[in-house]
Design an enzyme around this catalytic site. Structure first.
Site, PDB file in Angstrom:
ATOM      1  N   GLY A 138     -55.194  19.077  61.350  1.00 57.75           N
ATOM      2  CA  GLY A 138     -54.825  20.215  60.500  1.00 57.75           C
ATOM      3  C   GLY A 138     -53.494  20.818  60.898  1.00 57.75           C
ATOM      4  NE  ARG A 192     -52.762  25.763  54.953  1.00 55.83           N
ATOM      5  CZ  ARG A 192     -53.568  25.128  54.104  1.00 55.83           C
ATOM      6  NH1 ARG A 192     -53.083  24.194  53.309  1.00 55.83           N
ATOM      7  NH2 ARG A 192     -54.844  25.452  54.042  1.00 55.83           N
ATOM      8  CB  VAL A 206     -61.176  15.582  60.837  1.00 53.36           C
ATOM      9  CG1 VAL A 206     -59.900  14.936  61.320  1.00 53.36           C
ATOM     10  CG2 VAL A 206     -60.964  17.048  60.477  1.00 53.36           C
ATOM     11  CE1 TYR A 257     -63.386  29.903  60.452  1.00 50.97           C
ATOM     12  CE2 TYR A 257     -63.763  32.023  61.525  1.00 50.97           C
ATOM     13  CZ  TYR A 257     -62.960  30.927  61.293  1.00 50.97           C
ATOM     14  OH  TYR A 257     -61.727  30.836  61.913  1.00 50.97           O
TER      15      TYR A 257
HETATM   16  N1  LIG Z   1     -55.683  32.185  60.560  1.00 53.23           N
HETATM   17  C1  LIG Z   1     -56.545  32.938  61.225  1.00 53.23           C
HETATM   18  O1  LIG Z   1     -56.576  34.148  61.059  1.00 53.23           O
HETATM   19  C2  LIG Z   1     -57.498  32.289  62.210  1.00 53.23           C
HETATM   20  C3  LIG Z   1     -58.220  33.139  63.081  1.00 53.23           C
HETATM   21  C4  LIG Z   1     -59.093  32.560  63.991  1.00 53.23           C
HETATM   22  C5  LIG Z   1     -59.236  31.198  64.055  1.00 53.23           C
HETATM   23  N2  LIG Z   1     -58.531  30.403  63.208  1.00 53.23           N
HETATM   24  C6  LIG Z   1     -58.734  28.948  63.295  1.00 53.23           C
HETATM   25  O2  LIG Z   1     -57.500  28.295  63.525  1.00 53.23           O
HETATM   26  C7  LIG Z   1     -57.507  27.007  62.911  1.00 53.23           C
HETATM   27  C8  LIG Z   1     -56.307  26.865  61.993  1.00 53.23           C
HETATM   28  O3  LIG Z   1     -56.342  27.906  61.059  1.00 53.23           O
HETATM   29  P1  LIG Z   1     -55.111  28.199  60.067  1.00 53.23           P
HETATM   30  O4  LIG Z   1     -55.242  29.611  59.655  1.00 53.23           O
HETATM   31  O5  LIG Z   1     -53.848  27.698  60.657  1.00 53.23           O
HETATM   32  O6  LIG Z   1     -55.555  27.257  58.821  1.00 53.23           O
HETATM   33  P2  LIG Z   1     -54.791  26.914  57.458  1.00 53.23           P
HETATM   34  O7  LIG Z   1     -53.490  27.641  57.353  1.00 53.23           O
HETATM   35  O8  LIG Z   1     -55.797  27.064  56.379  1.00 53.23           O
HETATM   36  O9  LIG Z   1     -54.460  25.335  57.651  1.00 53.23           O
HETATM   37  C9  LIG Z   1     -55.531  24.438  57.744  1.00 53.23           C
HETATM   38  C10 LIG Z   1     -55.006  23.078  58.112  1.00 53.23           C
HETATM   39  O10 LIG Z   1     -56.147  22.220  58.322  1.00 53.23           O
HETATM   40  C11 LIG Z   1     -56.046  21.104  57.465  1.00 53.23           C
HETATM   41  N3  LIG Z   1     -57.402  20.680  57.120  1.00 53.23           N
HETATM   42  C12 LIG Z   1     -58.403  21.411  56.571  1.00 53.23           C
HETATM   43  N4  LIG Z   1     -59.503  20.644  56.447  1.00 53.23           N
HETATM   44  C13 LIG Z   1     -59.191  19.417  56.944  1.00 53.23           C
HETATM   45  C14 LIG Z   1     -59.877  18.209  57.080  1.00 53.23           C
HETATM   46  N5  LIG Z   1     -61.156  18.097  56.677  1.00 53.23           N
HETATM   47  N6  LIG Z   1     -59.250  17.139  57.616  1.00 53.23           N
HETATM   48  C15 LIG Z   1     -57.958  17.228  58.045  1.00 53.23           C
HETATM   49  N7  LIG Z   1     -57.243  18.362  57.940  1.00 53.23           N
HETATM   50  C16 LIG Z   1     -57.851  19.443  57.382  1.00 53.23           C
HETATM   51  C17 LIG Z   1     -55.193  21.532  56.290  1.00 53.23           C
HETATM   52  O11 LIG Z   1     -54.594  20.386  55.667  1.00 53.23           O
HETATM   53  P3  LIG Z   1     -54.520  20.274  54.043  1.00 53.23           P
HETATM   54  O12 LIG Z   1     -53.784  21.472  53.559  1.00 53.23           O
HETATM   55  O13 LIG Z   1     -53.812  18.981  53.784  1.00 53.23           O
HETATM   56  O14 LIG Z   1     -55.957  20.284  53.573  1.00 53.23           O
HETATM   57  C18 LIG Z   1     -54.175  22.422  57.026  1.00 53.23           C
HETATM   58  O15 LIG Z   1     -53.198  21.611  57.663  1.00 53.23           O
HETATM   59  C19 LIG Z   1     -58.857  26.892  62.190  1.00 53.23           C
HETATM   60  O16 LIG Z   1     -59.772  26.191  63.007  1.00 53.23           O
HETATM   61  C20 LIG Z   1     -59.293  28.338  62.034  1.00 53.23           C
HETATM   62  O17 LIG Z   1     -60.687  28.462  61.951  1.00 53.23           O
HETATM   63  C21 LIG Z   1     -57.659  30.912  62.281  1.00 53.23           C
END
Ligand SMILES: NC(=O)c1ccc[n+]([C@@H]2O[C@H](COP(=O)([O-])OP(=O)(O)OC[C@H]3O[C@@H](n4cnc5c(N)ncnc54)[C@H](OP(=O)(O)O)[C@@H]3O)[C@@H](O)[C@H]2O)c1
Length: 252
Positions: A12, A15, A62, A157
C-alpha cells in the site's frame, strides 16, 4: 540510519503513509518495492518521486492469499532477497451498529479483516520464509491508535488492529531465533486520503482538539518510526509498539 544495499517491500505504498515511508527509505539508500492494488497512475507518480534508480512497482491485491505469495516471490526474483517488509496496506469501513443492516455489518467485518489482518499474517508468512533463507530481516506492521482506545463507528477496524498487535508480538517471539525482528507503529489520525474520506468536518474539528499539538500527524512522522524499527540497532526492540499520535491517547 542507513539502508544502503537493503531491499525494502512496502504494501500500500502508492499514497499516504506507505508513500512517505517509501520516500524515507529511498532517501536512506534502500531499493524500494512499492506495492499497490489498483491505482497505477498514483503508484507511477510515487515511483518517480523516489531518490535513486532501483525502485519498482508491484501491483498485487494483498487481501487475496495467492497474491501475497506471488508478491514476495516476484520481489525476491527481482531483488534477490527481502531485507525489510512493511505491512502498511489497510482499509477503514464505517459500520455503526445502530445504523447498518446485517449484510453491511458482516461485509464490513469480513472485508476489514481480509486486508488489515489476514493479508498481514500472510505477508508475514511469506516474508519470513524468504528472510529465513538469507539470515534474517525486519518486519514492521502498521497498526492504529484505534486498537487501544476503541472505534465506535468502525469496530472491525479497531479489532483488526488490536489483533495485528497481538499477532506481531507473538511473531516477534517466534521469529527472534531466525534473526527476524518485528515492530509495530500505531499512528493516530494522519493527513492522508484515508483520513480525508473518513472524517466529517465536525469530526475533524473534534480530533484537532484531542492532541495538545492541535494538528494531525504528517505521514513522514509515521515513516520516521517505521525506519527506526527497521534499522539494525533496533533488533532488541522487537515486539515493541510505537505510538505516533501526538499525545492524544496515552496508554500505560
Ligand atoms: N491515515 C490515518 O489517519 C491512519 C491512522 C492510523 C492508522 N493508519 C493505518 O496506516 C496505513 C496506511 O493508511 P493511509 O491513511 O496511508 O491509507 P490510504 O491513504 O488509504 O492508502 C492506502 C494504500 O493501500 C493500498 N491498498 C489498499 N488495499 C490494498 C490491497 N488489498 N492490496 C494492496 N494495496 C492495497 C492502496 O492502493 P490502491 O489505491 O491502489 O488501492 C493505497 O496505496 C493503514 O494500515 C491504516 O490503517 C492510518
Amino acid at each position: 540510519m542507513n539502508f544502503k544495499n537493503k531491499n525494502v517491500l512496502i504494501t500500500g505504498a502508492s499514497r499516504g503513509i506507505g508513500k512517505a515511508t517509501a520516500i524515507a527509505f529511498a532517501e536512506k539508500g534502500a531499493s524500494v518495492g512499492i506495492n499497490y492494488r489498483s491505482n497505477t497512475e498514483e503508484a507511477e507518480k510515487t515511483l518517480v518521486e523516489l531518490t535513486g534508480e532501483e525502485h519498482r512497482l508491484f501491483q498485487y491485491d494483498v487481501s487475496k492469499k495467492e497474491d501475497t505469495k506471488a508478491l514476495v516471490e516476484d520481489f525476491v526474483a527481482h531483488y534477490g532477497q527481502l531485507d525489510v517488509l512493511v505491512n502498511n496496506a489497510g482499509i477503514s469501513i464505517f459500520h455503526k451498529i445502530d445504523e447498518v443492516d446485517f449484510d453491511h455489518w458482516t461485509n464490513a467485518w469480513e472485508d476489514t479483516f481480509k486486508t488489515n489482518l489476514f493479508a498481514v499474517s500472510n505477508m508475514c508468512y511469506w516474508g519470513a520464509k524468504a528472510m529465513m533463507k538469507t539470515g534474517g530481516g525486519n518486519i514492521v506492521n502498521i497498526s492504529s491508535r484505534g486498537a487501544f482506545r476503541g472505534e465506535p463507528t468502525k469496530p472491525a477496524y479497531g479489532a483488526s488492529k488490536a489483533a495485528l498487535n497481538a499477532m506481531s508480538q507473538s511473531l516477534a517471539k517466534a521469529l527472534a531465533p531466525h534473526k527476524i525482528y518485528i515492530g509495530v507503529v500505531a499512528p493516530g489520525f494522519t493527513e492522508t486520503e484515508m483520513a480525508a474520506v473518513t472524517l466529517t468536518p465536525a469530526e475533524r474539528e473534534n480530533l484537532l482538539r484531542e492532541s495538545p499539538f492541535k494538528r494531525m500527524a504528517q505521514p513522514k512522522e509515521v515513516a520516521h518510526a517505521v525506519l527506526f524499527l527497521a534499522s539494525e540497532g533496533a533488533a532488541y526492540s522487537s515486539g515493541t509498539i510505537i505510538d505516533v499520535n501526538g499525545a492524544s491517547y496515552l496508554r500505560s
